[in-house]
Each structure stands twice: as C-alpha cells, then as structure tokens.
Enzyme design. Structure first.
Site, short mmCIF file in Angstrom:
data_model
loop_
_atom_site.label_atom_id
_atom_site.label_comp_id
_atom_site.label_asym_id
_atom_site.label_seq_id
_atom_site.Cartn_x
_atom_site.Cartn_y
_atom_site.Cartn_z
N ARG A 24 7.76 27.35 79.72
CA ARG A 24 6.98 26.97 80.91
C ARG A 24 5.81 26.04 80.56
O ARG A 24 5.36 25.25 81.39
CB ARG A 24 6.48 28.24 81.62
CG ARG A 24 5.87 27.99 83.01
CD ARG A 24 5.67 29.31 83.73
NE ARG A 24 5.21 29.16 85.11
CZ ARG A 24 3.95 29.22 85.50
NH1 ARG A 24 2.99 29.42 84.62
NH2 ARG A 24 3.62 29.08 86.78
N ILE A 84 2.98 24.59 90.49
CA ILE A 84 4.15 25.24 89.88
C ILE A 84 4.07 26.69 90.36
O ILE A 84 3.01 27.32 90.29
CB ILE A 84 4.14 25.12 88.33
CG1 ILE A 84 5.35 25.81 87.70
CG2 ILE A 84 2.85 25.65 87.72
CD1 ILE A 84 5.49 25.53 86.18
N SER A 85 5.16 27.21 90.91
CA SER A 85 5.12 28.56 91.49
C SER A 85 4.78 29.59 90.41
O SER A 85 5.05 29.40 89.22
CB SER A 85 6.48 28.92 92.09
OG SER A 85 6.82 28.05 93.13
N GLN A 86 4.22 30.70 90.87
CA GLN A 86 3.93 31.84 89.99
C GLN A 86 5.24 32.34 89.38
O GLN A 86 6.25 32.42 90.09
CB GLN A 86 3.30 32.91 90.87
CG GLN A 86 2.76 34.10 90.15
CD GLN A 86 2.19 35.12 91.14
OE1 GLN A 86 1.90 34.80 92.28
NE2 GLN A 86 2.04 36.34 90.68
N PRO A 87 5.26 32.69 88.08
CA PRO A 87 6.51 33.18 87.46
C PRO A 87 7.16 34.32 88.24
O PRO A 87 8.38 34.35 88.38
CB PRO A 87 6.05 33.64 86.07
CG PRO A 87 4.89 32.77 85.76
CD PRO A 87 4.19 32.53 87.08
#
Ligand code: SAH
Length: 220
Positions: free
Chosen positions: A40, A66-69
C-alpha cells in the site's frame, strides 16, 4: 529507491494490518492474502511507510483519498471475487483497491473521471506486477465495449443505482455500491445481486463515508 522496492519493515507492517482487519471482522482468507500481498505504501505520496499501514484513509492529491484498508477489505469481501472474473471498478483513485482485486486473480477494469489522478495512477500501475486496465471516463457510463462483468464495485458515494451499470452486469452478478443516505450523511453499503434481467436483490451492510461519485470527466 524504486517504486517496486518492498522492505521487511513494510512486510511486517502489512502483516500487522492483516491481523487488525481480522479483529475487525474480515474473515475471507483470499481477501486477507491479497491485502498482505499488495504494497500500500507505493500508492501514497508520504515517504513514511508506517502511515500506509495504519487503518486510515489518506489524501492522494486532486482532492481525492485512498480508501481506508478496512473499507477496501469490507467491500472486497462482499464482492465474492473468484479467479478469472471480470471486475469493473468505478473510481480508480490511487489504484490500491484495483490491485487488491487483481491480486485475487480478477481481470480488473477501472474507470477514473479525474484527469490528473488518472495519469498519475496509470504511471504507478505500470510499474507494478498487477494487471489492471485503467480508463479515463465517467463511471456512470460503464464500459460498453468490455461488458458484461461478473462483478462491479463502486468506490465513490453514489446518488442512485446506475441502471447503465446494472445492464452491463451478468445475470447472477454482484454489485457493491455505497449509496448516499437520504439525510446527506455518508453512505449505506449495498450489495446488489442481479437475479434476472428484471429482478434485483438488495442487502445493506452499514454506514461508510466516501467522496462523491460525480458525472463526466473533469479536473475538480
Ligand atoms: N478505489 C480508490 C478509492 C478512490 S476515492 C482507491 O483504492 O484508492 C473515489 C474515486 O472515484 C476518486 O478518485 C474520484 O475522482 C472517482 N470518481 C468519482 N466519480 C466518478 C465517476 N463518475 N467515474 C469514475 N470515477 C469517479
């Protein structure tokens, strides 16, 4: 340092992230294996590798995130991806979600409407071993040339269920879509199953917060 360089530190942090996602209810081992595989940190501008493996959303420029994992893992788990499936993603953003899907063996087609971000991400993806086809375009239109898709994942807050996208999905296919809540506060995660050409099944999975799905290619 090349973009492909992965360190023991990054691998260790990734392992910890996977363990954290397990405690947050992600149980699908194929999803967790993909999170463990995709670096990431190469999708972030920050040179602090620690930041990349915290369970947080992060700015990636052009006003996008970037979206949260956990959100990536949650949507991916709902999507039930199998090797060889054709998956359409709306909202390429950093490219991270697309790579997680590719790491699971999906053939990924991803659309981004924001011009600068599209080119920036395309450049990063070309240096990575994940097979993702990217397109500059309006996700509401889908990809008529490459349909039908087994799976469709939308990674921006959608005002409605786009009919055009439902039409580009196979019968038996699944769509995971964060739908704007009526009160304007965030989105409800929906999974839509295309039972037949006319019939949809809808299931909901709680509240999330996404940047908005906007129409047409643009710089904003
Ligand atoms: N999947 C991304 C998350 C991106 S955030 C990741 O893994 O990083 C949502 C993205 O959707 C933003 O980049 C935004 O520009 C894009 N977007 C919004 N509306 C869109 C549309 N109609 N078509 C394609 N992309 C869109």
């Amino acid at each position: 340092m090349t973009i492909l360089e992965d360190t023991y530190r990054a691998k260790g942090l990734r392992k910890q992230l996977v363990d954290l996602l397990r405690t947050k209810g992600i149980t699908d081992e194929t999803v967790l294996a993909a999170i463990n595989e995709v670096p990431r940190h190469v999708f972030l501008d920050s040179s602090f590798v620690e930041i990349a493996y915290q369970d947080q959303a992060f700015p990636i420029g052009s006003g996008q995130t970037i979206s949260q994992p956990h959100t990536v893992a949650f949507q991916t788990q709902l999507l039930q991806v199998e090797k060889g499936m054709k998956v359409l993603e709306i909202g390429t953003g950093s490219g991270y979600q697309a790579c997680v899907l590719a790491a699971m063996g999906a053939k990924v087609f991803s659309i981004e409407r924001q011009r600068n971000l599209y080119f920036k991400t395309k450049d990063i993806l070309e240096q990575l071993p994940f097979r993702v086809k990217t397109f500059l375009g309006d996700g509401f239109e889908g990809l008529p040339t490459y349909q039908p898709f087994d799976r469709i994942i939308i990674t921006a807050g959608a005002p409605n269920i786009p009919e055009t996208l439902i039409a580009q999905m196979k019968v038996g296919g699944l769509m995971v879509i964060p739908m704007d809540n009526p009160d304007g506060e965030g989105q409800t995660m929906l999974r839509i199953t295309k039972l037949s050409e006319k019939e949809l099944k809808k299931e909901s999975f709680g509240n999330f917060k996404f940047v908005p799905m906007l129409r047409e290619i643009g710089k904003d």
